[in-house]
Design an enzyme around this catalytic site. Structure first.
Site, PDB file in Angstrom:
ATOM      1  N   ASP A   1       0.996  -1.220  -0.021  1.00  0.00           N
ATOM      2  CA  ASP A   1      -0.183   0.123  -0.150  1.00  0.00           C
ATOM      3  C   ASP A   1       0.920   1.254  -0.010  1.00  0.00           C
ATOM      4  OD1 ASP A   1      -3.075   0.520   0.753  1.00  0.00           O
ATOM      5  OD2 ASP A   1      -1.614   2.212   1.676  1.00  0.00           O
TER       6      ASP A   1
ATOM      7  N   ASN B   1      -2.508  13.409  -3.903  1.00  0.00           N
ATOM      8  CA  ASN B   1      -3.710  14.009  -4.716  1.00  0.00           C
ATOM      9  C   ASN B   1      -3.827  15.188  -4.091  1.00  0.00           C
ATOM     10  OD1 ASN B   1      -4.566  11.993  -6.364  1.00  0.00           O
ATOM     11  ND2 ASN B   1      -5.499  10.768  -4.714  1.00  0.00           N
TER      12      ASN B   1
ATOM     13  N   ASP C   1      -2.630  10.003 -10.370  1.00  0.00           N
ATOM     14  CA  ASP C   1      -2.930   9.016 -11.432  1.00  0.00           C
ATOM     15  C   ASP C   1      -1.341   8.424 -12.180  1.00  0.00           C
ATOM     16  OD1 ASP C   1      -5.486   8.589 -10.950  1.00  0.00           O
ATOM     17  OD2 ASP C   1      -6.132   9.710 -12.965  1.00  0.00           O
TER      18      ASP C   1
ATOM     19  N   GLU D   1      -4.698   2.646  -4.142  1.00  0.00           N
ATOM     20  CA  GLU D   1      -3.334   2.663  -4.085  1.00  0.00           C
ATOM     21  C   GLU D   1      -2.821   1.223  -3.404  1.00  0.00           C
ATOM     22  OE1 GLU D   1      -4.752   3.185  -0.929  1.00  0.00           O
ATOM     23  OE2 GLU D   1      -3.126   4.051  -0.155  1.00  0.00           O
TER      24      GLU D   1
ATOM     25  N   HIS E   1      -5.322  15.107  -8.737  1.00  0.00           N
ATOM     26  CA  HIS E   1      -5.734  13.972  -8.978  1.00  0.00           C
ATOM     27  C   HIS E   1      -5.046  13.217 -10.435  1.00  0.00           C
ATOM     28  CE1 HIS E   1      -8.380  10.325  -9.253  1.00  0.00           C
ATOM     29  NE2 HIS E   1      -8.457  10.419  -8.293  1.00  0.00           N
TER      30      HIS E   1
HETATM   31  N1  LIG Z   1      -5.166   9.768  -8.143  1.00  0.00           N
HETATM   32  C1  LIG Z   1      -6.035   8.607  -7.695  1.00  0.00           C
HETATM   33  N2  LIG Z   1      -6.118   8.353  -6.479  1.00  0.00           N
HETATM   34  C2  LIG Z   1      -6.743   7.519  -6.134  1.00  0.00           C
HETATM   35  C3  LIG Z   1      -7.072   6.491  -6.982  1.00  0.00           C
HETATM   36  N3  LIG Z   1      -7.703   5.448  -6.115  1.00  0.00           N
HETATM   37  C4  LIG Z   1      -7.963   5.765  -4.946  1.00  0.00           C
HETATM   38  N4  LIG Z   1      -7.039   6.902  -4.837  1.00  0.00           N
HETATM   39  C5  LIG Z   1      -6.918   7.710  -3.782  1.00  0.00           C
HETATM   40  O1  LIG Z   1      -6.024   7.269  -2.767  1.00  0.00           O
HETATM   41  C6  LIG Z   1      -6.286   7.822  -1.650  1.00  0.00           C
HETATM   42  C7  LIG Z   1      -5.972   6.755  -0.274  1.00  0.00           C
HETATM   43  O2  LIG Z   1      -6.100   7.602   0.994  1.00  0.00           O
HETATM   44  P1  LIG Z   1      -5.939   6.667   2.155  1.00  0.00           P
HETATM   45  O3  LIG Z   1      -6.579   5.657   2.170  1.00  0.00           O
HETATM   46  O4  LIG Z   1      -6.434   7.554   3.251  1.00  0.00           O
HETATM   47  O5  LIG Z   1      -4.425   6.430   2.436  1.00  0.00           O
HETATM   48  P2  LIG Z   1      -3.087   7.138   2.543  1.00  0.00           P
HETATM   49  O6  LIG Z   1      -3.172   8.761   2.312  1.00  0.00           O
HETATM   50  O7  LIG Z   1      -2.168   6.559   1.270  1.00  0.00           O
HETATM   51  O8  LIG Z   1      -2.410   6.875   3.795  1.00  0.00           O
HETATM   52  P3  LIG Z   1      -1.953   5.573   4.389  1.00  0.00           P
HETATM   53  O9  LIG Z   1      -2.485   4.382   3.622  1.00  0.00           O
HETATM   54  O10 LIG Z   1      -2.489   5.556   5.788  1.00  0.00           O
HETATM   55  O11 LIG Z   1      -0.414   5.920   4.579  1.00  0.00           O
HETATM   56  C8  LIG Z   1      -7.776   8.672  -1.279  1.00  0.00           C
HETATM   57  O12 LIG Z   1      -7.281   9.900  -1.466  1.00  0.00           O
HETATM   58  C9  LIG Z   1      -8.096   8.129  -2.890  1.00  0.00           C
HETATM   59  O13 LIG Z   1      -8.848   9.041  -3.337  1.00  0.00           O
HETATM   60  C10 LIG Z   1      -6.952   6.553  -8.316  1.00  0.00           C
HETATM   61  O14 LIG Z   1      -7.007   5.599  -9.047  1.00  0.00           O
HETATM   62  N5  LIG Z   1      -6.358   7.590  -8.550  1.00  0.00           N
END
Ligand SMILES: Nc1nc2c(ncn2[C@@H]2O[C@H](COP(=O)(O)OP(=O)(O)OP(=O)(O)O)[C@@H](O)[C@H]2O)c(=O)[nH]1
Length: 150
Positions: free
Chosen positions: A29, A37, A46, A72, A42
């Site tokens: 992860d 983002n 991506d 992610e 965004h």
């Molecule tokens: N740009 C983009 N963002 C995505 C996609 N899928 C998920 N996300 C974003 O990934 C982010 C995941 O955030 P969190 O689950 O809070 O995880 P994190 O910020 O990595 O924090 P930790 O995992 O705790 O380190 C969110 O802001 C989602 O909107 C995608 O296909 N593209």
């Protein structure tokens, strides 16, 4: 978008591989990806996902199966030992934290957390996922940018 296998294909192919013998599973992860983002937008997020997918492919394919499970979150299924897979993922973290990704003239530092476990049989896959997820969350709780295994 990333060209990697999706969750369904990953588990389908994993089951085939497990019929040949034990495998090592890594659940991966990205760390603080939401901040990428929020700070860069965004579209840049991506492109980070695309570049991370390419790096994982370059580092681990064709031997390992590499997939994006969603958002992610990524996964590997490999015949490497837990120790070797953990070492190789940590080496990738070293690259990512010393050589930033370059996207739209932005330098982006990102790291990954991962949990790594051995999967002995097809029947053991569900339990292995739960165990790898537990290690992944230990890696997150412990400060991120690290790989946990037994
Ligand atoms: N740009 C983009 N963002 C995505 C996609 N899928 C998920 N996300 C974003 O990934 C982010 C995941 O955030 P969190 O689950 O809070 O995880 P994190 O910020 O990595 O924090 P930790 O995992 O705790 O380190 C969110 O802001 C989602 O909107 C995608 O296909 N593209």
């Amino acid at each position: 978008m990333t060209g990697l296998s999706n969750r369904r294909a990953f588990f389908e192919e994993s089951r085939h591989r497990l019929q040949q013998g034990s495998q090592t599973l890594a659940l991966i992860d990205l760390d603080f990806f939401k901040q990428v983002n929020d700070r860069f937008g965004h579209d840049v997020g991506d492109h980070v996902l695309i570049q991370i997918s390419q790096l994982l492919s370059e580092h681990f394919e064709p031997e390992a199966l590499v997939a994006r499970l969603g958002g992610e979150e990524f996964a590997l299924m490999s015949i490497a030992s837990e120790f070797e897979l953990a070492q190789r993922l940590q080496a990738l973290n070293k690259v990512l934290t010393t050589q930033p990704l370059s996207i739209s003239e932005q330098q982006i530092y990102i790291s990954l957390s991962a949990g790594v476990v051995t999967v002995q049989t097809e029947e053991g896959l569900n339990d292995a996922i739960i165990a790898a997820d537990t290690f992944l969350y230990k890696a997150k709780d412990n400060g991120r940018c690290q790989v946990r295994c037994a």
